[in-house]
Write a protein that holds these residues in place. Structure first.
Motif, PDB file in Angstrom:
ATOM      1  N   THR A   1      11.951  10.474  -3.729  1.00 27.39           N
ATOM      2  CA  THR A   1      11.118   9.928  -2.661  1.00 27.39           C
ATOM      3  C   THR A   1      10.799   8.461  -2.932  1.00 27.39           C
ATOM      4  O   THR A   1      10.953   7.590  -2.068  1.00 27.39           O
TER       5      THR A   1
ATOM      6  N   ALA B   1       0.840  -1.206   0.000  1.00 27.41           N
ATOM      7  CA  ALA B   1       0.000   0.000   0.000  1.00 27.41           C
ATOM      8  C   ALA B   1       0.871   1.250   0.000  1.00 27.41           C
ATOM      9  O   ALA B   1       0.572   2.241  -0.670  1.00 27.41           O
ATOM     10  N   LEU B   2       1.971   1.197   0.751  1.00 25.13           N
ATOM     11  CA  LEU B   2       2.876   2.340   0.821  1.00 25.13           C
ATOM     12  C   LEU B   2       3.475   2.648  -0.555  1.00 25.13           C
ATOM     13  O   LEU B   2       3.426   3.788  -1.036  1.00 25.13           O
TER      14      LEU B   2
ATOM     15  N   ASN C   1      12.925  20.077  -9.041  1.00 20.57           N
ATOM     16  CA  ASN C   1      11.583  20.145  -9.641  1.00 20.57           C
ATOM     17  C   ASN C   1      10.751  18.948  -9.165  1.00 20.57           C
ATOM     18  O   ASN C   1      11.218  18.144  -8.351  1.00 20.57           O
ATOM     19  N   LEU C   2       9.527  18.853  -9.661  1.00 21.02           N
ATOM     20  CA  LEU C   2       8.621  17.794  -9.200  1.00 21.02           C
ATOM     21  C   LEU C   2       9.156  16.413  -9.525  1.00 21.02           C
ATOM     22  O   LEU C   2       9.003  15.468  -8.763  1.00 21.02           O
TER      23      LEU C   2
ATOM     24  N   ILE D   1      16.298  16.842  -4.974  1.00 25.56           N
ATOM     25  CA  ILE D   1      14.909  16.664  -4.525  1.00 25.56           C
ATOM     26  C   ILE D   1      14.141  17.973  -4.600  1.00 25.56           C
ATOM     27  O   ILE D   1      12.925  17.971  -4.785  1.00 25.56           O
TER      28      ILE D   1
ATOM     29  N   SER E   1      11.583  15.624  -6.860  1.00 30.50           N
ATOM     30  CA  SER E   1      10.899  15.328  -5.593  1.00 30.50           C
ATOM     31  C   SER E   1      10.338  13.911  -5.596  1.00 30.50           C
ATOM     32  O   SER E   1      10.585  13.121  -4.674  1.00 30.50           O
ATOM     33  N   SER E   2       9.585  13.584  -6.665  1.00 35.34           N
ATOM     34  CA  SER E   2       8.892  12.300  -6.630  1.00 35.34           C
ATOM     35  C   SER E   2       9.853  11.146  -6.930  1.00 35.34           C
ATOM     36  O   SER E   2       9.724  10.065  -6.366  1.00 35.34           O
TER      37      SER E   2
ATOM     38  N   PHE F   1      12.621   5.591  -0.743  1.00 31.82           N
ATOM     39  CA  PHE F   1      11.899   4.629   0.093  1.00 31.82           C
ATOM     40  C   PHE F   1      12.359   3.208  -0.204  1.00 31.82           C
ATOM     41  O   PHE F   1      12.565   2.396   0.690  1.00 31.82           O
TER      42      PHE F   1
ATOM     43  N   ALA G   1       1.782   8.970  -6.725  1.00 26.82           N
ATOM     44  CA  ALA G   1       2.277  10.343  -6.653  1.00 26.82           C
ATOM     45  C   ALA G   1       3.269  10.611  -7.792  1.00 26.82           C
ATOM     46  O   ALA G   1       3.244  11.668  -8.422  1.00 26.82           O
TER      47      ALA G   1
ATOM     48  N   LYS H   1       1.364  10.901 -11.023  1.00 30.27           N
ATOM     49  CA  LYS H   1       0.554  12.123 -11.014  1.00 30.27           C
ATOM     50  C   LYS H   1       1.378  13.330 -11.458  1.00 30.27           C
ATOM     51  O   LYS H   1       0.889  14.205 -12.159  1.00 30.27           O
ATOM     52  N   PHE H   2       2.651  13.366 -11.014  1.00 29.75           N
ATOM     53  CA  PHE H   2       3.464  14.554 -11.292  1.00 29.75           C
ATOM     54  C   PHE H   2       4.309  14.426 -12.546  1.00 29.75           C
ATOM     55  O   PHE H   2       5.007  15.360 -12.920  1.00 29.75           O
TER      56      PHE H   2
ATOM     57  N   THR I   1       1.038   4.028  -3.111  1.00 28.76           N
ATOM     58  CA  THR I   1       0.787   5.456  -2.917  1.00 28.76           C
ATOM     59  C   THR I   1       1.892   6.294  -3.555  1.00 28.76           C
ATOM     60  O   THR I   1       1.632   7.279  -4.246  1.00 28.76           O
ATOM     61  N   LEU I   2       3.143   5.868  -3.314  1.00 28.37           N
ATOM     62  CA  LEU I   2       4.261   6.646  -3.849  1.00 28.37           C
ATOM     63  C   LEU I   2       4.298   6.591  -5.369  1.00 28.37           C
ATOM     64  O   LEU I   2       4.628   7.584  -6.038  1.00 28.37           O
TER      65      LEU I   2
ATOM     66  N   GLN J   1       4.777  17.268 -15.337  1.00 36.01           N
ATOM     67  CA  GLN J   1       4.130  18.503 -14.868  1.00 36.01           C
ATOM     68  C   GLN J   1       5.145  19.599 -14.568  1.00 36.01           C
ATOM     69  O   GLN J   1       4.777  20.627 -14.018  1.00 36.01           O
TER      70      GLN J   1
END
Lengths: 205, 548
Positions: free
Chosen positions: A143, A40-41, A135-136, A132, A139-140, A147, A48, A51-52, A44-45, A55
């Motif tokens: 991350t 699940a973790l 830009n987006l 990080i 970051s993503s 992880f 994300a 999604k980005f 989610t990542l 962008q």
């Protein structure tokens, strides 16, 4: 306590152990539940990240990623999945020395993965300027892979503990039921690395 | 297995006084459970005080008892505390104490991880409250919407304490969830099939599964937020292309299953208490269990009903509105099951039971206003008003907390060996019932009249003074109820009537052993042949297993 005595008589009844779940020990169920939450973790990542994707207003894009190098890293981890499985199987069959060898091989392969990842990140940061907070995508990306890297490092700690147990001479299947759970965890982490490779480096790049 | 050792009778001896060190270092599920309860009651006092201060501020229009900034901190901490440091720990505490006893096990599957979970929860709570000493508590609301949480708008460390405190306690909750799943799936007494598990166990199992599904997304989202704040990442920063809406999705993907995490164990408690006090088996055991699973399933697909006011899209609104209506069906099934259990029963109106009856009435009101809010056009009108505040307090206070009070009165004898005082219990119930309704019912009205939530004061022209004053008076009555409860708890612990092993003539395994139970729970692990193993023992001439 007559009640308890009376109940115990039923222990011999044909209903005994109707609910038993095959070979599912508490440790295995616990590990499976934990890995479920880990899934699940990471889901989610990944959401994300997707999604980005695309962008950004500026800065590096996924084009800067080095597919060949990451493929080497993933293969190293995949091979380590095989060695850890052998280690787990050997311990279950009482072959402690070959289990120790398997654990050490797994650890070496993991160190190889960490070195390759280090080279990849070094180039991303020093050459491409992807950090990080750039830009987006940065970051993503960091991350998501950070992880995963954290999970690999946690796996290294588990392997080191197994080595410590082995070198202290107290490794055997009875006292180390955790070996199988570690193998499960390791397969999961490596499955995640394949998923991330496919999603980030192959499909959406 | 069958060899019974002669064990000395230890029914009515008071337990040996044990040292503080023994409690702090324990891995015994019963002591861990009791410590969960005590720590949660401490945080309940904190959260209650915060609520009372807010109600004083809202006594009249344009009152200046509190600074606006303080008010923001109070509602944030009240919500955060009630959800993470009161509601869940109390339920996990009951679960810890009861699950091994009810399934006939000697402890949880992972006793040390169990203790780890308890201390993570306490550490997380203290970390969050420590922010008060570090220049102010979090003031971004319990759902901490972006971009209010960005480093630009939330200066200082308060939001970081919020993130770290919840991550820490969340880790404890997750370990607890894993522990419950492993315990329930693998450690049941011989003969206790899934179809014979007490309903409380069913609900704890489903609850634990929801914890395992819902907490990791929150942890992921909070990590992103922490990276935004500390390392300059851009996840939730719309200025840099980030998405404030993503935070809402991730938070509510956790947040809605969370409200079911908070209510399911209470459902489980009343499913145990109502049959015992109606002297009937639960009506439709299978449908209660199935409805629980269905609720958990649907609960993972309703989160965006918290986001109707966002204007996502027609299709999304219709989907989430529909799924929210749908979840009323399994919940309604349970209501009918409980009422049908009461029907024709020889009801004993003792304190645990009247709290359950209060639960049924109050939760029904909360459920109905929930159905109202599921309709998108209505939600647009009522969103972020006191109507919503009224709704979720009827569910979580009138539901969960009433269930928890019932649970305290019902299982206190098992924990302590003494009964709680009935007279004080009745006072407790009626003061709480009156105070609760006086506080929260007027909020439906003030909300529909346009009073927004989370605003430190309101205009005199709005005409909601009288409703606010009723609410504030209600808090005073509730405070009296909580004081009566505290007096009852402490007094009964010292000099309550001895309860014996089975004061309620109940049917589940926890009443088989002594009160309080020995560290090993059962001298002999009992074998189970029906859903009411203790009934079978007491009535060998008419055992349940002949009929099931």
């Amino acid at each position: 306590m007559n009640h308890a005595a009376a109940l115990s008589a039923h222990a011999e009844s044909p209903h005994h152990d109707q609910h038993a779940l095959g070979g599912w020990t508490p440790l295995k169920v616990g590990m499976a539940s934990f890995l479920f939450s880990e899934a699940a973790l990471f889901a989610t990542l990944i959401v994300a990240y997707l999604k980005f994707l695309g962008q950004d207003d500026g800065g590096p894009t996924p084009e800067v990623l080095n597919v060949g190098r990451e493929l080497v890293a993933v293969i190293l981890l995949l091979v380590s999945s095989i060695t850890v499985q052998f280690a787990s199987r050997d311990l279950a069959r009482g072959r402690c020395t070959s289990c120790t060898v398997g654990v050490i091989l797994t650890f070496i392969l993991t160190v190889g993965f960490l070195i390759v990842t280090g080279l990849e990140w070094r180039e991303l940061i020093a050459v491409d300027g992807l950090t990080i907070n750039r830009n987006l995508f940065g970051s993503s990306f960091y991350t998501l892979f950070g992880f995963h890297l954290g999970h690999v490092l946690a796996g290294c700690v588990m392997l080191l503990i197994m080595m410590g147990i082995a070198f202290s001479g107290s490794l055997n299947a009875r006292s180390s039921p955790g070996m199988e759970a570690i193998a499960w965890y390791w397969h999961f982490v490596n499955g995640v690395s394949v998923t991330l490779f496919l999603v980030v480096y192959v499909i959406t790049r | 297995m069958a060899t019974t050792v002669a064990v000395p009778e230890m029914t009515d001896k008071s337990p040996r006084r044990s040292s503080l060190l023994e409690w702090v270092t324990t891995v015994d599920h019963k002591r861990i459970g009791i410590m969960y309860l005590l720590a949660a009651l401490f945080f309940l006092v904190c959260a209650g005080t915060e609520a009372a201060l807010m109600r004083i501020q809202l006594w009249k229009a344009r009152f200046d008892f509190l600074e606006p900034d303080t008010f923001n901190q109070l509602f944030t901490m009240h919500g955060t505390t009630m959800v993470f440091f009161v509601g869940m720990p109390i339920l996990v505490g009951f679960g810890n104490f009861l699950v091994p006893l009810m399934i006939g096990a000697r402890d949880m599957a992972f006793p040390r991880m169990n203790a780890f979970g308890l201390w993570m929860f306490i550490l997380g709570g203290l970390l969050t409250y420590y922010s008060f000493l570090q220049g102010g508590a979090p003031d971004v609301g319990w759902f901490a919407y972006a971009p209010l949480t960005s480093a630009t708008f939330s200066r200082g460390m308060s939001t970081d304490y919020w993130i770290l405190g919840l991550m820490t306690s969340g880790l404890g909750t997750l370990s607890g969830g894993i522990n419950f799943i492993a315990t329930i799936l693998t450690m049941r007494a011989p003969g206790m099939t899934f179809g014979r598990m007490p309903l409380f166990i069913w609900m704890m199992l489903v609850d634990a599964v929801l914890i395992v599904i819902a907490f990791p997304p929150l942890t992921a989202a909070q990590t992103m937020l922490l990276l935004d704040r500390q390392l300059g990442a851009h996840f939730f920063d719309p200025q840099q292309g980030g998405s404030a809406v993503l935070w809402q999705h991730l938070f509510w993907f956790f947040g809605h299953p969370e409200v079911y995490i908070l209510i399911l164990p209470a459902f489980g408690m009343i499913s145990e208490i109502i049959p015992v006090f109606a002297r009937k088996v639960i009506f439709g055991y299978e449908s209660v269990a199935a409805a629980t699973v269905l609720i958990a399933f649907i609960a993972c697909g309703v989160w965006a009903h918290h986001m109707f006011a966002l204007g996502l899209s027609r299709t999304i609104d219709i989907f989430f509105s529909g799924s929210t209506f749908l979840i009323a069906i399994p919940t309604g099934i349970k209501m009918f099951n409980w009422i049908a259990t009461l029907y024709g029963g020889k009801i004993r109106f003792q304190t645990p039971m009247i709290f359950c009856l209060g639960f049924l009435a109050m939760f029904l009101i909360g459920g109905l206003s929930g159905v109202m809010l599921a309709a998108v056009p209505f939600d647009w009108q009522a969103s972020d008003t006191y109507f919503v505040v009224a709704h979720f307090h009827y569910v979580l206070f009138g539901g969960t907390l009433f269930g928890i009070f019932g649970g305290f009165y019902y299982w206190f004898p098992k924990m302590s060996g003494r009964l709680m005082n009935e007279t004080l219990g009745k006072w407790n119930f009626w003061l709480l019932m009156i105070g609760f309704n006086l506080t929260f019912f007027p909020m439906h009205i003030s909300g529909l009249m346009g009073m927004p939530r989370r605003i430190y004061t309101y205009d005199p022209e709005l005409g909601v003074d009288i409703w606010n004053q009723l609410s504030t008076i209600g808090v005073l009555v509730q405070a009296a109820a909580f004081i009566v409860f505290a007096v009852n708890l402490i007094g009964s612990l010292r000099s309550g009537e001895r309860s014996g092993d089975d004061p309620w003539d109940a049917w589940t395994l926890e009443w088989l052993t002594t009160s309080p139970p020995p560290a090993y729970n059962f001298e002999v692990i009992p074998a189970v042949r029906s859903r009411r193993p203790l009934w079978d023992l007491k009535h060998p001439e008419d055992p349940d297993w002949e009929h099931e």
